[in-house]
Design a protein around this motif. Structure first.
Motif, PDB file in Angstrom:
ATOM      1  N   GLY A 302       4.789  32.328 -40.182  1.00 50.30           N
ATOM      2  CA  GLY A 302       5.707  32.419 -41.324  1.00 50.30           C
ATOM      3  C   GLY A 302       5.498  31.235 -42.253  1.00 50.30           C
ATOM      4  N   GLU A 303       4.518  30.393 -41.912  1.00 45.26           N
ATOM      5  CA  GLU A 303       4.256  29.182 -42.691  1.00 45.26           C
ATOM      6  C   GLU A 303       2.876  29.208 -43.315  1.00 45.26           C
ATOM      7  OE1 GLU A 303       5.016  26.387 -39.678  1.00 45.26           O
ATOM      8  OE2 GLU A 303       7.172  26.753 -39.754  1.00 45.26           O
ATOM      9  N   GLY A 304       2.557  30.348 -43.872  1.00 46.53           N
ATOM     10  CA  GLY A 304       1.330  30.461 -44.643  1.00 46.53           C
ATOM     11  C   GLY A 304       0.077  30.409 -43.788  1.00 46.53           C
ATOM     12  N   LEU A 305      -1.037  30.337 -44.508  1.00 49.85           N
ATOM     13  CA  LEU A 305      -2.341  30.328 -43.855  1.00 49.85           C
ATOM     14  C   LEU A 305      -2.525  29.051 -43.032  1.00 49.85           C
ATOM     15  CD1 LEU A 305      -4.882  32.091 -43.790  1.00 49.85           C
ATOM     16  CD2 LEU A 305      -5.761  30.718 -45.684  1.00 49.85           C
ATOM     17  N   GLY A 306      -1.997  27.936 -43.552  1.00 53.78           N
ATOM     18  CA  GLY A 306      -2.109  26.669 -42.835  1.00 53.78           C
ATOM     19  C   GLY A 306      -1.412  26.761 -41.482  1.00 53.78           C
ATOM     20  N   GLY A 307      -0.235  27.385 -41.460  1.00 53.07           N
ATOM     21  CA  GLY A 307       0.502  27.541 -40.206  1.00 53.07           C
ATOM     22  C   GLY A 307      -0.290  28.383 -39.218  1.00 53.07           C
ATOM     23  N   LEU A 308      -0.960  29.416 -39.731  1.00 54.90           N
ATOM     24  CA  LEU A 308      -1.780  30.260 -38.851  1.00 54.90           C
ATOM     25  C   LEU A 308      -2.921  29.429 -38.266  1.00 54.90           C
ATOM     26  CD1 LEU A 308      -2.265  33.341 -38.003  1.00 54.90           C
ATOM     27  CD2 LEU A 308      -4.126  33.232 -39.653  1.00 54.90           C
ATOM     28  N   SER A 309      -3.574  28.634 -39.119  1.00 57.63           N
ATOM     29  CA  SER A 309      -4.701  27.831 -38.628  1.00 57.63           C
ATOM     30  C   SER A 309      -4.238  26.844 -37.554  1.00 57.63           C
ATOM     31  CB  SER A 309      -5.358  27.060 -39.776  1.00 57.63           C
ATOM     32  OG  SER A 309      -5.852  27.959 -40.747  1.00 57.63           O
ATOM     33  N   HIS A 310      -3.099  26.172 -37.788  1.00 58.73           N
ATOM     34  CA  HIS A 310      -2.638  25.204 -36.772  1.00 58.73           C
ATOM     35  C   HIS A 310      -2.473  25.876 -35.436  1.00 58.73           C
ATOM     36  CE1 HIS A 310      -0.602  22.926 -40.272  1.00 58.73           C
ATOM     37  NE2 HIS A 310      -1.872  22.669 -40.178  1.00 58.73           N
ATOM     38  N   MET A 311      -1.850  27.064 -35.473  1.00 56.50           N
ATOM     39  CA  MET A 311      -1.577  27.747 -34.215  1.00 56.50           C
ATOM     40  C   MET A 311      -2.877  28.186 -33.551  1.00 56.50           C
ATOM     41  SD  MET A 311       1.008  30.853 -33.574  1.00 56.50           S
ATOM     42  CE  MET A 311       0.532  31.532 -35.117  1.00 56.50           C
ATOM     43  N   LEU A 312      -3.779  28.771 -34.336  1.00 54.10           N
ATOM     44  CA  LEU A 312      -5.035  29.230 -33.746  1.00 54.10           C
ATOM     45  C   LEU A 312      -5.840  28.054 -33.194  1.00 54.10           C
ATOM     46  CD1 LEU A 312      -6.112  31.998 -36.286  1.00 54.10           C
ATOM     47  CD2 LEU A 312      -5.399  32.340 -33.916  1.00 54.10           C
ATOM     48  N   HIS A 313      -5.870  26.943 -33.930  1.00 56.65           N
ATOM     49  CA  HIS A 313      -6.645  25.785 -33.453  1.00 56.65           C
ATOM     50  C   HIS A 313      -6.131  25.314 -32.097  1.00 56.65           C
ATOM     51  CE1 HIS A 313      -7.869  24.537 -37.842  1.00 56.65           C
ATOM     52  NE2 HIS A 313      -8.270  25.746 -37.511  1.00 56.65           N
ATOM     53  N   ARG A 314      -4.820  25.162 -32.005  1.00 59.13           N
ATOM     54  CA  ARG A 314      -4.245  24.715 -30.725  1.00 59.13           C
ATOM     55  C   ARG A 314      -4.517  25.731 -29.627  1.00 59.13           C
ATOM     56  NH1 ARG A 314       1.572  21.763 -31.389  1.00 59.13           N
ATOM     57  NH2 ARG A 314       0.982  20.489 -33.154  1.00 59.13           N
ATOM     58  N   PHE A 315      -4.321  26.995 -29.988  1.00 62.90           N
ATOM     59  CA  PHE A 315      -4.485  28.048 -28.988  1.00 62.90           C
ATOM     60  C   PHE A 315      -5.923  28.085 -28.468  1.00 62.90           C
ATOM     61  CE2 PHE A 315      -5.211  32.311 -27.417  1.00 62.90           C
ATOM     62  CZ  PHE A 315      -4.100  32.493 -26.611  1.00 62.90           C
ATOM     63  N   ILE A 316      -6.865  27.974 -29.396  1.00 63.77           N
ATOM     64  CA  ILE A 316      -8.275  28.041 -28.994  1.00 63.77           C
ATOM     65  C   ILE A 316      -8.615  26.875 -28.066  1.00 63.77           C
ATOM     66  CG2 ILE A 316     -10.638  27.837 -29.906  1.00 63.77           C
ATOM     67  CD1 ILE A 316      -9.572  29.482 -32.382  1.00 63.77           C
ATOM     68  N   ARG A 317      -8.106  25.679 -28.401  1.00 64.08           N
ATOM     69  CA  ARG A 317      -8.393  24.528 -27.532  1.00 64.08           C
ATOM     70  C   ARG A 317      -7.768  24.709 -26.149  1.00 64.08           C
ATOM     71  NH1 ARG A 317      -6.996  21.161 -32.309  1.00 64.08           N
ATOM     72  NH2 ARG A 317      -4.969  20.925 -31.308  1.00 64.08           N
ATOM     73  N   GLN A 318      -6.549  25.239 -26.117  1.00 61.67           N
ATOM     74  CA  GLN A 318      -5.833  25.284 -24.832  1.00 61.67           C
ATOM     75  C   GLN A 318      -6.078  26.546 -24.018  1.00 61.67           C
ATOM     76  OE1 GLN A 318      -1.673  24.370 -25.440  1.00 61.67           O
ATOM     77  NE2 GLN A 318      -2.217  22.710 -26.815  1.00 61.67           N
ATOM     78  N   HIS A 319      -6.352  27.654 -24.693  1.00 65.01           N
ATOM     79  CA  HIS A 319      -6.401  28.917 -23.946  1.00 65.01           C
ATOM     80  C   HIS A 319      -7.690  29.717 -24.132  1.00 65.01           C
ATOM     81  CE1 HIS A 319      -2.288  28.506 -22.616  1.00 65.01           C
ATOM     82  NE2 HIS A 319      -1.915  28.250 -23.857  1.00 65.01           N
ATOM     83  N   VAL A 320      -8.621  29.209 -24.931  1.00 66.81           N
ATOM     84  CA  VAL A 320      -9.885  29.937 -25.090  1.00 66.81           C
ATOM     85  C   VAL A 320     -11.064  29.103 -24.573  1.00 66.81           C
ATOM     86  CG1 VAL A 320     -11.496  31.020 -26.713  1.00 66.81           C
ATOM     87  CG2 VAL A 320      -9.039  31.342 -27.018  1.00 66.81           C
ATOM     88  N   MET A 321     -11.165  27.843 -24.985  1.00 65.91           N
ATOM     89  CA  MET A 321     -12.284  27.002 -24.538  1.00 65.91           C
ATOM     90  C   MET A 321     -12.110  26.683 -23.062  1.00 65.91           C
ATOM     91  SD  MET A 321     -12.473  24.296 -27.621  1.00 65.91           S
ATOM     92  CE  MET A 321     -13.175  24.772 -29.200  1.00 65.91           C
ATOM     93  N   ARG A 322     -13.182  26.894 -22.307  1.00 67.99           N
ATOM     94  CA  ARG A 322     -13.052  26.648 -20.873  1.00 67.99           C
ATOM     95  C   ARG A 322     -12.735  25.174 -20.620  1.00 67.99           C
ATOM     96  NH1 ARG A 322     -18.342  24.648 -18.799  1.00 67.99           N
ATOM     97  NH2 ARG A 322     -19.675  24.680 -20.637  1.00 67.99           N
ATOM     98  N   ARG A 323     -11.966  24.958 -19.551  1.00 66.25           N
ATOM     99  CA  ARG A 323     -11.602  23.594 -19.196  1.00 66.25           C
ATOM    100  C   ARG A 323     -12.815  22.849 -18.655  1.00 66.25           C
ATOM    101  NH1 ARG A 323      -5.928  22.613 -19.559  1.00 66.25           N
ATOM    102  NH2 ARG A 323      -5.459  23.995 -21.288  1.00 66.25           N
ATOM    103  N   PRO A 324     -12.972  21.540 -18.843  1.00 67.80           N
ATOM    104  CA  PRO A 324     -12.014  20.685 -19.509  1.00 67.80           C
ATOM    105  C   PRO A 324     -12.284  20.529 -21.003  1.00 67.80           C
ATOM    106  CG  PRO A 324     -13.733  19.329 -18.550  1.00 67.80           C
ATOM    107  CD  PRO A 324     -14.111  20.767 -18.288  1.00 67.80           C
TER     108      PRO A 324
END
Ligand code: DGJ
Length: 731
Positions: A302-324
């Motif tokens: 709900g916070e524009g394209l920037g808000g979408l990017s922040h969420m995707l960036h965090r999500f990709i780091r935490q839940h897509v890229m294999r650990r560590p």
């Protein structure tokens, strides 16, 4: 549980603090889409849809004349019974040719956590509490078909991971022709679509355009997600901006052929879908067999394209890229390619490594040319043994020599390929992806291995295991320098040939799963002639990507800005290279090149032995500075400040840490303007109440002042000038 089923209204409400995604059953049969957007507290299903007679529109539940699939918002639409929009699922019963389907609700289950997808990369949880999964089973009794739709809701993200499993539960053979990962029917509104298109050397250019009645589609049929179109798009309400408004992101966790499609119908509602491209795709299901689609991430801001990017960036780091790798810092590397191309040898590389170590770099990557008879790009792909003429001491000794200088060893490979002139081809000419009729098309003088075949994948597992066992190799650059042609496999029957492109991907993922499980600490950087496979499927295994073969800093501003819409900075390999730039001949200052590369995963790709002492000192200082700001760049929130696709001549972005204590701002003047107006820069993401000091500028202001009033930028005298401004909270 954040997924609730209301049996009275027959409604599923998936919610987080910031989002609701509501679907439900119509007449106990059809799975309809009710709402997706900002969090709502109550759901009143009947208020979301208006039933009534419509002229010339089929009514699948006759004598009820009020229900029409052509206008019903659905979750996994099919074709043949009155919905004329593009279907999410299309299949044919092979015995009789029937393809009109009726998917009816059969049941559902809601469970904690999220399951992995069989054979495919997918978002993962590290703790069951992070996600809840709804599985809805739909079926067509007459056909013997069952479809399991999976919705994994991640509780700290406004995001649902969707996929579908198509099961032949009957006795007849089925051919799946279209199987999207997700489809959503958004209600009547005015939307723009934003997508990332381009070509080799200019990947992920940003395009935003209004959706109009009709179909808009893009994708890839090249056997890889491709330089040309990225497997991501966003729908923005027409009034949404970088910082405000509703934005819906769709991103596919897959690296092969894909289709992204929107359809604005006569009701002006929007059907949006993403999945494997149906072109030349046909998957046969024998009774009892199942087909699993890749996963698609559906994210709401709900916070524009920037808000979408922040969420995707965090999500990709935490839940897509294999650990560590999503949560640990990446090394600063020196890559040999643009420094030496194929003219590499142990001696030359050690001299280069000496300089890299002096500059404080951390990883030394030997690019193409170290193996077999590989003296140019016409030969030896497939012969993955070290060339002892070039490296008489072997890699174990070289790794030790590097270690003594404080550097780790990294190696380039391109395992999916084979050169016609190679020992591998002489031994296994039948392993090439080709038709029986003619020699396959060459691209960069090379052919592709048939990874749909078990024995080819097994061979590559053995080769890579042996290579990684031969020396302490900390990093692999995994290249892929051509697209698929002549897609046909001698291992499959005629009727299964349209499975080959997807089977290739399954073979590749099997190989990558093997390599990353066996060698979990080896960092893999993906590359596909630059950024030709920059997608979430690859990022699962290869948590950083060589963003583009274009290393010119001015071009890179556009490429990295576009890439940032979906992907975090930690994913972007970004190197300082020499001037005149090898791709487009442009000359830019060393500091400008470094600021662009520091905005991603910093590396160097130039002959340090050819630089003078002052340039070497400047690089030493850049490395030191990046080491200081690295946590901010690699784990901070990324804010786009000035859009180069709008201005063409300048750009700016910044990184802010999660606690909002520190920030680093980059400003780039791509082209100077004579007697230019005073330019003011307004920052984002700071704590409005806190005071921040900027030593480079020499003043202290509140977060609110930095963000709302901004500050006048110093005059930059010429083209290709940049500023790096650090902000620190002061008590
Ligand atoms: C293409 C890559 O993008 C380059 O960086 C380099 O690794 C070459 N391949 C090597 O052949």
């Amino acid at each position: 549980m954040p997924i609730e089923f209301d049996p009275k209204q027959q409604v599923f409400h998936l919610y987080t603090d910031g989002m609701s995604y509501v679907i439900g059953l119509i007449k106990d049969i059809y799975l309809a889409h009710y709402y997706w957007g900002a969090r709502i507290l109550t759901v009143h299903a009947a208020s979301k849809w208006r039933f009534g007679p419509r002229p010339n529109t089929p009514t699948p539940e006759y004598p009820d004349l009020t229900l029409h699939l052509d206008t019903l918002p659905q979750e996994y639409p099919t074709h043949g019974r009155g919905d004329y929009r593009p279907p999410a699922l299309g299949l044919t019963v092979l015995d009789d040719g029937v393809s009109a389907l009726k998917l009816a609700y059969r049941g559902h289950c809601i469970e904690r956590g999220k399951r992995p997808l069989s054979g495919l990369p997918a978002a993962f949880v590290t703790d069951e509490a992070q996600a809840t999964t709804l599985t809805v089973e739909l079926g067509d009794e007459a056909v013997g078909l069952s479809v399991e739709l999976s919705y994994a809701l991640f509780e700290r993200f406004n995001l649902v991971a969707r996929s579908a499993k198509i099961v032949n539960a009957g006795t007849r053979r089925l051919a799946v022709e279209t199987a999207m990962s997700a489809s959503v029917d958004l209600p009547h509104d005015a939307y723009d679509i934003l997508h990332l298109w381009g070509a080799p050397l200019r990947e992920r250019m940003v395009e935003r355009q209004p959706l109009a009645p009709g179909t808009f589609r893009f994708g890839s049929t090249r056997g890889a997600s491709s330089h040309y179109h990225n497997s991501f798009f966003a729908l923005l309400r027409r009034d949404a901006t970088e910082d405000t408004g509703d934005v819906y992101g769709f991103s596919l966790v897959y690296s092969g052929n894909f289709l992204a499609q929107t359809h604005v119908d006569h009701d002006l509602s929007v059907r949006a879908m993403i999945g494997i491209h149906p072109f030349q795709f046909r998957w046969i299901l024998e009774p009892g067999e199942a087909f699993q689609t890749p996963e698609a991430l559906l994210a709401y801001s709900g916070e524009g394209l920037g808000g979408l990017s922040h969420m995707l960036h965090r999500f990709i780091r935490q839940h897509v890229m294999r650990r560590p790798f999503g949560v640990t810092e990446r090394p600063i590397l020196l890559n040999s390619w643009e420094a030496m191309y194929f003219s590499i040898s142990e001696d030359r590389l050690l001299a280069l490594a000496e300089r890299a170590a002096e500059a404080g770099m951390e990883l030394f990557v030997i690019d193409d040319g170290w193996f077999g008879e590989r003296n140019d790009d016409t030969r030896a792909l497939g012969d993955w043994t070290v060339n002892l003429e070039k490296f008489p001491s072997g890699f174990a000794a070289l790794a030790e020599a590097l270690r003594s200088k404080g550097l780790k060893l990294g190696l380039w490979i391109e395992p999916e390929m084979i050169s016609p002139e190679s020992a591998l081809y002489r031994e296994h000419p039948d392993w090439v992806l080709r038709t029986p009729y003619r020699e396959p098309v060459r691209s960069r003088h090379q052919w592709v291995l048939d990874l749909s075949r078990e024995e080819v994948v097994a061979h590559l597992m053995g080769v890579i295991d042996a290579l990684l066992a031969s020396a302490p190799i900390a990093y692999v650059k995994w290249d892929f320098n051509r697209y698929l042609t002549d897609v046909w496999s001698r291992a499959l029957s005629a009727e299964r040939q349209q499975e080959v492109a997807h089977r290739y991907m399954l073979g590749l993922y099997r190989l990558l799963a093997h390599v990353t499980e066996r060698h979990p600490h080896v960092l893999i950087e993906g590359c596909a002639g630059g950024g030709g496979r920059f997608d979430l499927g690859m990022l699962q295994f290869m948590p950083q990507m060589w963003t583009s073969d274009n290393s010119d800093a001015a071009s890179r501003i556009f490429i990295q800005y576009g890439t940032s819409i979906c992907y975090p900075a930690i994913a972007m390999g970004a190197h300082v290279s020499s001037v005149p730039n090898h791709q487009i001949g442009r000359v830019t200052p060393l500091g400008f090149r470094a600021h662009v590369a520091m905005s991603g995963n910093l590396g160097y790709e130039l002959d340090l032995t050819a630089l003078d002492a002052s340039e070497r000192a400047a690089i030493r200082e850049q490395v030191r500075l990046y080491q200081e700001i690295r946590p901010l760049v690699q784990f901070g929130d990324f804010y786009r400040l000035v859009d180069p696709f709008v201005t063409r001549d300048r750009a700016s972005w910044m990184f802010v840490d999660e606690a909002r204590r520190e920030a680093v701002v980059f400003y780039f003047q791509i082209l100077a303007e004579p007697n230019s107006p005073v330019r003011r820069l307004k920052l984002k993401g700071l704590d409005p109440q806190a005071l921040y000091e900027a030593p480079e500028l020499g003043f202290v202001m509140s977060g609110a002042e930095w963000m709302h009033a901004g500050f006048a930028l110093p005059t930059l005298a010429s083209d290709h000038q940049s500023l790096l401004i650090r902000l620190k909270q002061v008590p």
